[in-house]
Design an enzyme around this catalytic site. Structure first.
Site, PDB file in Angstrom:
ATOM      1  N   SER A 199      12.367  -0.383 -22.927  1.00 17.37           N
ATOM      2  CA  SER A 199      13.423  -0.601 -23.934  1.00 17.37           C
ATOM      3  C   SER A 199      14.366  -1.750 -23.618  1.00 17.37           C
ATOM      4  CB  SER A 199      14.266   0.665 -24.095  1.00 17.37           C
ATOM      5  OG  SER A 199      13.655   1.530 -24.986  1.00 17.37           O
ATOM      6  N   LYS A 245      14.396  -4.584 -25.903  1.00 14.65           N
ATOM      7  CA  LYS A 245      14.933  -4.483 -27.274  1.00 14.65           C
ATOM      8  C   LYS A 245      16.052  -5.487 -27.582  1.00 14.65           C
ATOM      9  CE  LYS A 245      13.600   0.386 -27.830  1.00 14.65           C
ATOM     10  NZ  LYS A 245      14.097   1.782 -27.759  1.00 14.65           N
ATOM     11  N   TYR A 302       4.802  -4.112 -30.547  1.00 16.18           N
ATOM     12  CA  TYR A 302       5.988  -3.545 -29.892  1.00 16.18           C
ATOM     13  C   TYR A 302       5.610  -2.909 -28.551  1.00 16.18           C
ATOM     14  CZ  TYR A 302       9.366   0.102 -28.803  1.00 16.18           C
ATOM     15  OH  TYR A 302      10.236   0.936 -28.127  1.00 16.18           O
ATOM     16  N   TYR A 351      21.233   4.685 -24.978  1.00 18.52           N
ATOM     17  CA  TYR A 351      20.710   5.858 -25.699  1.00 18.52           C
ATOM     18  C   TYR A 351      21.867   6.658 -26.287  1.00 18.52           C
ATOM     19  CZ  TYR A 351      16.546   4.528 -23.086  1.00 18.52           C
ATOM     20  OH  TYR A 351      15.508   3.825 -22.553  1.00 18.52           O
ATOM     21  N   VAL A 355      12.832   3.379 -20.093  1.00 19.24           N
ATOM     22  CA  VAL A 355      12.244   4.589 -19.511  1.00 19.24           C
ATOM     23  C   VAL A 355      11.414   4.347 -18.242  1.00 19.24           C
ATOM     24  CG1 VAL A 355      12.250   6.049 -21.568  1.00 19.24           C
ATOM     25  CG2 VAL A 355      10.313   4.511 -21.153  1.00 19.24           C
TER      26      VAL A 355
HETATM   27  N1  GLU Z   1       8.007   1.922 -24.963  1.00 22.92           N
HETATM   28  C1  GLU Z   1       8.940   3.011 -24.949  1.00 22.92           C
HETATM   29  C2  GLU Z   1       8.893   3.759 -26.265  1.00 22.92           C
HETATM   30  O1  GLU Z   1       8.874   3.152 -27.287  1.00 22.92           O
HETATM   31  C3  GLU Z   1      10.297   2.460 -24.686  1.00 22.92           C
HETATM   32  C4  GLU Z   1      11.317   3.525 -24.647  1.00 22.92           C
HETATM   33  C5  GLU Z   1      12.441   3.255 -23.725  1.00 22.92           C
HETATM   34  O2  GLU Z   1      12.332   2.541 -22.744  1.00 22.92           O
HETATM   35  O3  GLU Z   1      13.507   3.814 -24.016  1.00 22.92           O
HETATM   36  O4  GLU Z   1       8.848   4.953 -26.282  1.00 22.92           O
END
Ligand code: GLU
Length: 437
Positions: A64, A67, A191, A243, A261
């Protein structure tokens, strides 16, 4: 001398690594295999000096933390309004993988939850781009932030794609609301590949430092995105980056941040520093337990909370003297220092406006030799002050050998060309020939 900063960082790693609670992410099989004992931290200054401690070369997938950077690329490619029409900027308070959209518009609430991140990914590059072309732009863009060529961990990619049921559900939902165009499966594919790009804490810190540095990569000197884009990205990181624990993070650590994550945490303190931290075990929100601990410790120890703020204004005026020159003129010499922003310039304007001896003065000298930067707002304010002093019949002189007043507004001629070419100019270097009155 050996810098004490690496020793300090080692202390932070040791103090925050004594126990290792939490669990590695298990919904992506490959991440469940990560060595849970690894721990690392890195700081990058905005002029590119990097300090590390712990397993600084350990590689992990960015997840994430990609992002905010992909959001930045979408903003750079299409502008803020076009992106806002598809993804909002409101904290969701929900889990990152929640199947939720804003009621009415159908937009994802923000680009830090998966719904918004899938949408931001789909927006990168021209609308006609293929999945591969779009991913190429993402990989090159993230590499520009990191200052080196990043690559994909194919096994993490395969592992996540083979279990991407939830992200597929979200992408299909986005397609049904026409928030994304094209094939939702391809958006999930791109993604997921974006999340599998491999980084180290060093990369994270330098990518963060690029944001902290207003979009210019500290090592390569490349402007990766504009200041306007950086402001938008950091704002969204501040409110939505951690989050559903954004409020707790804001009050305790207070640094725009993003976690992932795989156990990475990235923090970018505007104008100061970029931070990368890593340790794979996660808390209930999905952020690295020890990564969060280290960031909190750094923020506390080094006073990095954004709300602690700088306090430059009180010292904007270094000296404010009345001097008599060799020709018998009385001048007010107002010497400024530091970084000039609104509050500093306001202080200067207030001082200039309140002069009780204005009618006994022949001129005003604004001495900017110790000012290292003047932002657009302060520049407009200071120029307006100079204009009004002249209208009051005073001779106005600006001592500005570094042209700090000229770096922004090129419509004005340089201050030293015309404005200081007057009878005081030859003596301005030191005011040695002036006496105090
Ligand atoms: N690739 C993970 C997902 O989309 C990233 C989530 C994350 O790092 O919070 O679930």
């Amino acid at each position: 001398m050996k810098s004490p900063i690496p020793d300090y960082l080692l202390e932070v790693v040791e103090a925050c690594g004594t126990d290792n609670p939490g669990a590695t992410a298990d919904y992506i099989p490959e991440l469940a295999q990560a060595d849970p004992d690894r721990i690392a931290v890195c700081l990058s200054t905005i002029d590119g000096v990097v300090y590390t401690a712990g397993d600084a070369d350990a590689e992990f997938s960015i997840q994430s933390i990609s992002k905010p950077f992909v959001y930045a690329l979408a903003l750079a490619d299409h502008g803020i309004d076009a992106v806002l029409a598809r993804v909002g900027v409101e904290p969701s308070g929900e889990a990152f993988n929640e199947l939720s959209l804003e009621s009415g518009s159908g937009r994802p609430l923000n680009p830090m939850i998966n719904a918004g991140a899938l949408t931001a990914h789909a927006l990168v590059g021209p609308a006609t781009a293929t999945t591969e072309e779009r991913f190429e732009r993402v990989l090159r863009g993230l590499s520009a932030f990191a200052g080196r060529d990043l690559a994909v961990d194919e096994s993490v990619f395969d592992s996540e794609l083979s279990t991407a049921y939830r992200n597929s559900a979200i992408a299909n939902m986005l397609r049904s609301y026409s928030v994304i165009d094209g094939d939702p499966a391809e958006v999930v594919r791109g993604y997921t590949r974006q999340c599998a790009i491999t980084v180290t804490v060093r990369d994270l810190a330098v990518m963060a430092a690029t944001l902290a540095n207003g979009g210019v990569q500290p090592l390569t000197g490349q402007r990766v995105v504009s200041r306007t884009v950086v402001r938008q990205v950091l704002s969204v990181m501040m409110t939505c980056g951690m989050y559903d624990a954004a409020g707790d993070w804001m009050s305790t650590v207070g640094i725009p941040a993003k976690s992932g994550v795989s156990g990475g945490v990235l923090g970018a303190l505007p104008g100061q520093v970029g931070i990368g931290a890593f340790s794979p075990r996660l808390d209930a929100h999905g952020s690295s337990v020890r990564g969060v601990r280290m960031c909190r410790r750094l923020s506390d120890d080094m006073g990095l909370h954004i709300m602690d703020g700088p306090e430059p204004a009180r010292s904007a005026i270094r000296r404010d003297r009345r001097l008599r020159g060799p020709g018998g003129h009385t001048v007010r010499v107002c010497s400024l220092q530091g970084t000039m922003q609104f509050s500093g310039a306001e202080l200067v304007l207030r001082a200039l406006a309140s002069a009780e001896d204005a009618e006994r003065l022949d001129g005003v000298v604004l001495d900017l030799r110790r000012v290292h930067s003047v932002d657009d707002v302060a520049e407009r304010m200071l120029r307006e002050a100079l204009r009004r002093l002249r209208l009051d019949g005073l001779r106005v002189t600006v001592v500005d050998p570094e042209c700090v007043l000229d770096t922004h507004a090129h419509t004005h001629r340089p201050a030293r060309d015309g404005e200081i070419a007057d009878e005081f100019a030859p003596d301005l270097a030191s005011f040695d020939n002036f006496e105090r009155v």
